[in-house]
Design an enzyme around this catalytic site. Sequence first.
Site, short mmCIF file in Angstrom:
data_model
loop_
_atom_site.label_atom_id
_atom_site.label_comp_id
_atom_site.label_asym_id
_atom_site.label_seq_id
_atom_site.Cartn_x
_atom_site.Cartn_y
_atom_site.Cartn_z
N THR A 28 0.81 -1.22 0.00
CA THR A 28 0.00 0.00 0.00
C THR A 28 0.84 1.26 0.00
O THR A 28 0.45 2.27 -0.60
CB THR A 28 -0.93 0.00 1.23
OG1 THR A 28 -1.76 -1.18 1.19
CG2 THR A 28 -1.83 1.22 1.26
N SER A 73 0.42 -10.97 -0.40
CA SER A 73 -0.19 -12.30 -0.31
C SER A 73 0.42 -13.26 -1.33
O SER A 73 0.28 -14.48 -1.20
CB SER A 73 -1.70 -12.21 -0.54
OG SER A 73 -2.32 -11.41 0.45
N THR A 103 1.81 -5.39 4.23
CA THR A 103 1.81 -5.75 5.65
C THR A 103 1.42 -7.21 5.91
O THR A 103 1.82 -7.78 6.92
CB THR A 103 0.86 -4.84 6.44
OG1 THR A 103 -0.46 -4.94 5.89
CG2 THR A 103 1.32 -3.40 6.39
N GLN A 291 -0.39 -21.27 19.89
CA GLN A 291 -1.35 -20.45 19.15
C GLN A 291 -1.51 -19.07 19.76
O GLN A 291 -1.95 -18.14 19.09
CB GLN A 291 -2.73 -21.13 19.14
CG GLN A 291 -2.79 -22.43 18.39
CD GLN A 291 -4.19 -23.03 18.42
OE1 GLN A 291 -5.16 -22.37 18.80
NE2 GLN A 291 -4.30 -24.28 18.03
N CYS A 292 -1.17 -18.93 21.02
CA CYS A 292 -1.40 -17.67 21.73
C CYS A 292 -0.46 -16.58 21.22
O CYS A 292 0.72 -16.82 21.00
CB CYS A 292 -1.17 -17.85 23.22
SG CYS A 292 -2.24 -19.06 24.00
#
Length: 358
Positions: A28, A73, A103, A291-292
């Site tokens: 961006t 992506s 990002t 996962q945290c």
Amino acid sequence: MNYKIVRLNTAAKQEIEHAVLIIYTGGTLGMAYDEQGALVPFNFGKILEKIPNLNNLNISITVISFPEPIDSSNINLQHWVDMAYIIYENYDTYDGFVVLHGTDTMAYSASMLSYMLKGLNKPVIFTGAQLPISAMRSDARENLMTSLEIAISKANGKPVVPEVCIFFNHMLLRGNRAKKVQSVHFDAFESENYPALAESGIVIDYNYASIRPYEEGKKLKYLNKLDNNVMVLKLFPGITKNVVQHCLQMEGLKGMVLETYGSGNSPSEDWFIQSMEEAVEKGLLILNVSQCNGGRVIQGRYQTSKDLKRVGVLSGGDITTEAAVTKMMFILANETDETEIKRKMMMPLAGEMSVLSQ
């Protein structure tokens, strides 16, 4: 790859003190609105019109752009090879490097380059923006200006931040410790398991104790071998035996980042532990990460993680998933000895994890 090169004269009436190379991959920050209101790639040859304050930095800026801007992506292994190569080829010419990047996958790219650029002794600052540079409230100007300032900052003639970082919304983070956590706010990145390296305000306040030290006489090595025969398996309540075994038995798979609960916990059913054990025995590299956001794997704290440790699943400690999967790609391509692969997966290569106590 046919790169586009733009050299900006930002210090026409002064003696130039510093030189920075900007690598524009896409994202961006490098976009602007055309006459129809659509976002199109920005011509960096005209960046001084958008950010006239660049003239005050008294630096020589060169911009190398990828032939076509890449949505982050779509970033792949070849793009990482290209980014690292550009830095390696131009390493002696510039004081620092700023990588403009989308990002969404910035933390992956910053992590990978921290491994590929072994012996790095100069700043490589990833940055981007949530709004394009032509938008009224864009964060692009502040992010770019401060990234350039950090890239040329020195103390006693040595770079202040000789490592790969992400600068975003006033915060400088170690690149392989960062994670994108916001998509609609300016504070897009966090580093829960490692302190910020700096915070910008009226001045840039550096956290010197957390910055990797400059290593006198260190030579940069460019390591470009990568292996993407890896995957990430995120556990969830109700995950089935069929799903787990299908993933473990994928043809050509060499490594798996296993995202577990809390401090490294997983289902304790016999079929799950047996599946992990059989996969490890067949040579699959499995790394346990939490996962945290801000989690730390401590295998053996609870019974549900003791079994993972027993069958040979490795602990990732406080590493992020982004740093873990890129590290796995890197190590699997550069090491052949199984013992050495496991040893390096559980030790910090570029400050991406704390030293394990277990």
